[in-house]
Design a protein around this motif. Structure first.
Motif, PDB file in Angstrom:
ATOM      1  N   THR A  63       0.815  -1.217   0.000  1.00 22.90           N
ATOM      2  CA  THR A  63       0.000   0.000   0.000  1.00 22.90           C
ATOM      3  C   THR A  63       0.849   1.267   0.000  1.00 22.90           C
ATOM      4  OG1 THR A  63      -0.254  -0.357   2.386  1.00 22.90           O
ATOM      5  CG2 THR A  63      -2.105  -0.951   0.979  1.00 22.90           C
ATOM      6  N   GLY A 136      -9.911  -4.092   0.758  1.00 23.16           N
ATOM      7  CA  GLY A 136      -8.609  -3.474   0.993  1.00 23.16           C
ATOM      8  C   GLY A 136      -8.630  -2.552   2.197  1.00 23.16           C
ATOM      9  N   ALA A 186      -5.744   1.831   0.274  1.00 25.55           N
ATOM     10  CA  ALA A 186      -5.751   0.397  -0.022  1.00 25.55           C
ATOM     11  C   ALA A 186      -6.800   0.024  -1.065  1.00 25.55           C
ATOM     12  CB  ALA A 186      -5.983  -0.401   1.263  1.00 25.55           C
ATOM     13  N   ASN A 190      -5.948  -1.697  -4.727  1.00 26.91           N
ATOM     14  CA  ASN A 190      -6.483  -2.987  -5.172  1.00 26.91           C
ATOM     15  C   ASN A 190      -7.214  -2.862  -6.506  1.00 26.91           C
ATOM     16  OD1 ASN A 190      -5.422  -4.092  -2.898  1.00 26.91           O
ATOM     17  ND2 ASN A 190      -7.356  -4.459  -1.858  1.00 26.91           N
TER      18      ASN A 190
END
Length: 603
Positions: A63, A136, A186, A190
């Motif tokens: 991340t 995420g 995040a 993703n």
């Protein structure tokens, strides 16, 4: 009333019914209502997230990369939105399907670029995007030791449109800024990853197993044309005419341009044959042509007219049209409805910009201007030194025989007046070009008249496949190009049709080959799932990078602003942070409103 009105009316009715049901106590505690949005909360899945968050060092590194990319995209989105909003205020564009607010909704059938035929694939792509995005957030909550209060799904009325992870507020406040920033980034990270995987599989093995089927792909048929009368439809493939095989659209175009047969036997892809009685349909008519009709029903040639005779000679084909014109600079055209139009026949041209002439910067230095011709607007070029010019090729041929410094006699129609002038040619500055330079750019042959004796619109099946599989550039540049494909036909890139994937309207133009051939039509389904999964995930990532609350970009902006402000020698750091984030968020809101509704309100 348009579709958007009924969508809004339905959302209003749903909101009223949902609020009433909630007030009456009919909804369970895990269902919350906020206008047309309904959220379904659960605490299940936290054990799985705790297990998945085990390799914390890996997830932090993952991340951190995504956070860097997200900050770059946030800056780009901020700049592009502001520039677009300012451009709309200064010069409001006319309303079009591209800027129609209803086409912002990711609802197949409501959004005209998202056909109902691929609704299942779009739903799959949307669900994948939402699950990995919110998953995420939840995963990085646990990596950063942030407790999760609840998680669940969001629906717009009855349509699932999102998912969410609700961090515990107190636990989130105790976490360090880095953990919070990684958690907010995040989801977008993703989405980037899913986009990469989906498009890599799409442009690699999947589309690599798809080839263009033999024959000329027919994307559309003009009503009332020869093809329509013979029963040829959109989606058909023409594989042969008489004894001649037709391998692609170029061969069909060449056949129509050079054949004088009025009656032809057309063989379609499924093996059926039909007899076509050709007729010369006008498919394009330049509005500034001297032969163009000034209004409906008035004298002149218009789109969808059928030309039946040229200079008294009956004609039904493109070659017959050219042969009947011959070497004339004036023609008489007769249409099927009995109208007769007489006027000049030449090539429509425009003077090139004076700056492109070597050593010149003033309009008076232009070869045409020196001879008294205007250097603005289009005119009809009839002859160069006695050579009739009907096409751009005629212009090139005529100029190849003369050199810079020589004089040529130009005959043209300018603003309705026929003029004959002597022009001194300059040196041709273009690399590899010889001959004199006249300073014009031919634009349309035969006085702006384009005809088609069959009345079909070719579908660029090979071009779309090449956009998916070939070309130079990185996967990122090709991914951005794929984003445009569903509405590429109306964004000025030279395509007449959109490409929403391999749908019923175009599947007949392709065939499955290679290692995936045993899957048959399943390859098209797989390609569509990958196409729309990548398309939706990339759009979802870009949208969430808008730096405005409550989007991820707005939350990341707040964390980044706090990290900067805390180092400044000021007392009220909270107020400064709030001022910065609120100002940017308000600017983004205004920009979004202008982008979505500006063309309708100001155009």
């Amino acid at each position: 009333m348009n579709t958007l009105f009924w969508v809004l009316a339905g959302l209003l009715a749903y909101s009223a019914a949902a609020y009433w049901a909630d007030a009456q106590g009919y909804l369970p505690d895990w269902v919350k209502v906020q206008g047309p949005l309904t959220t379904f909360h659960t605490k299940s899945g936290r054990v799985f997230l705790n297990w998945l968050a085990g390799p914390k060092r890996f997830w932090r590194a993952w991340t951190n990369i995504g956070l860097g990319a997200t900050l770059v995209v946030m800056a780009g989105v901020f700049t592009l939105l502001l520039q677009r909003a300012i451009a709309i205020v200064r010069n409001p564009p006319a309303p079009s399907p591209v800027n129609d607010p209803q086409n912002v909704l990711v609802i197949p059938g409501v959004n005209e670029f998202l056909p109902l035929s691929v609704a299942p694939e779009i739903v799959v792509g949307l669900l994948v995007g939402l699950v990995v995005h919110e998953g995420g957030h939840g995963l990085l909550c646990r990596v950063g030791d942030i407790d999760i209060k609840s998680m669940g799904l969001v629906s717009l009325a009855i349509l699932p449109v999102g998912a969410f992870v609700e961090p515990d507020e107190e636990s989130q406040r105790r976490a360090d800024r880095g953990a919070r920033a990684r958690m907010f980034a995040a989801g977008v990270t993703n989405n980037y990853a899913i986009t990469f995987v989906a498009f890599a599989l799409l442009v690699g093995p999947v589309v690599g197993s798809i080839a263009v089927a033999p024959g000329a792909a027919i994307g559309g048929v003009v009503p009332g044309s020869a093809a329509a009368e013979a029963g040829i439809e959109s989606g058909d493939r023409i594989e042969g005419i008489g004894d001649q095989e037709i391998a692609n659209g170029s061969e069909l175009e060449a056949y129509l341009a050079n054949s004088t047969q009025g009656e032809i036997q057309v063989r379609l892809g499924e093996g059926t044959e039909t007899t076509v009685s050709r007729s010369l349909l006008v498919t394009t008519m330049a509005p500034d042509s001297p032969l163009a009709a000034e209004g409906e029903g008035e004298a002149g040639i218009d789109v969808n007219d059928t030309i039946v005779a040229v200079n008294g000679t009956e004609t039904r084909t493109e070659k017959g049209f050219r042969d009947a014109i011959g070497n004339r600079s004036a023609v008489t055209l007769e249409t099927a409805d009995g109208r007769t139009t007489t006027g000049p026949m030449g090539v429509l041209a425009v003077a090139t910009a004076p700056e492109t002439t070597p050593g010149s910067s003033e309009a008076s230095d232009h070869p045409l201007a020196a001879a008294g011709f205007p250097t603005q607007g289009r005119f009809l070029l009839l002859q160069i030194d006695g050579t009739v010019t009907h096409t751009p090729e005629d212009v090139t041929t005529a100029l190849e025989r003369v050199s810079a410094g020589e004089e040529v006699t130009i005959v043209a129609v300018v603003d309705g007046d026929r003029r004959t002038e002597t022009v001194t040619l300059t040196q041709d500055y273009r690399e590899g070009e010889s001959g004199g330079y006249l300073g014009i750019s031919p634009r349309a042959a035969y006085s702006g008249i384009e005809t088609n004796s069959l009345g079909v619109k070719p579908y660029p099946a090979d071009s779309f496949l090449s956009l998916l599989t070939g070309g130079e550039g990185s996967l990122l540049s090709r991914a951005l190009l794929i984003l445009v494909l569903p509405f590429i036909g109306i964004v000025g890139l030279g395509f007449e049709f959109n490409f929403p994937g391999f749908v019923a309207a175009n599947q007949n133009f392709y065939q499955v080959t290679g290692p995936l051939e045993p899957l048959g039509g399943g390859v098209f389904l797989l390609a569509n799932v990958l196409f729309w999964t990548g398309w939706i995930n990339l759009n979802l990532a870009f949208f969430n990078c808008i730096p405005g609350y409550p989007l991820d970009g707005g939350r990341i902006l707040r964390a980044a602003t706090e990290a900067v402000v805390v180092r400044l020698p000021i007392e009220d750091k909270h107020t400064v942070t709030r001022t910065v984030t609120t100002s940017v968020g308000l600017a983004m809101l205004i920009a979004l409103v202008l982008v979505l509704f500006g063309p309708q309100l100001l155009g």
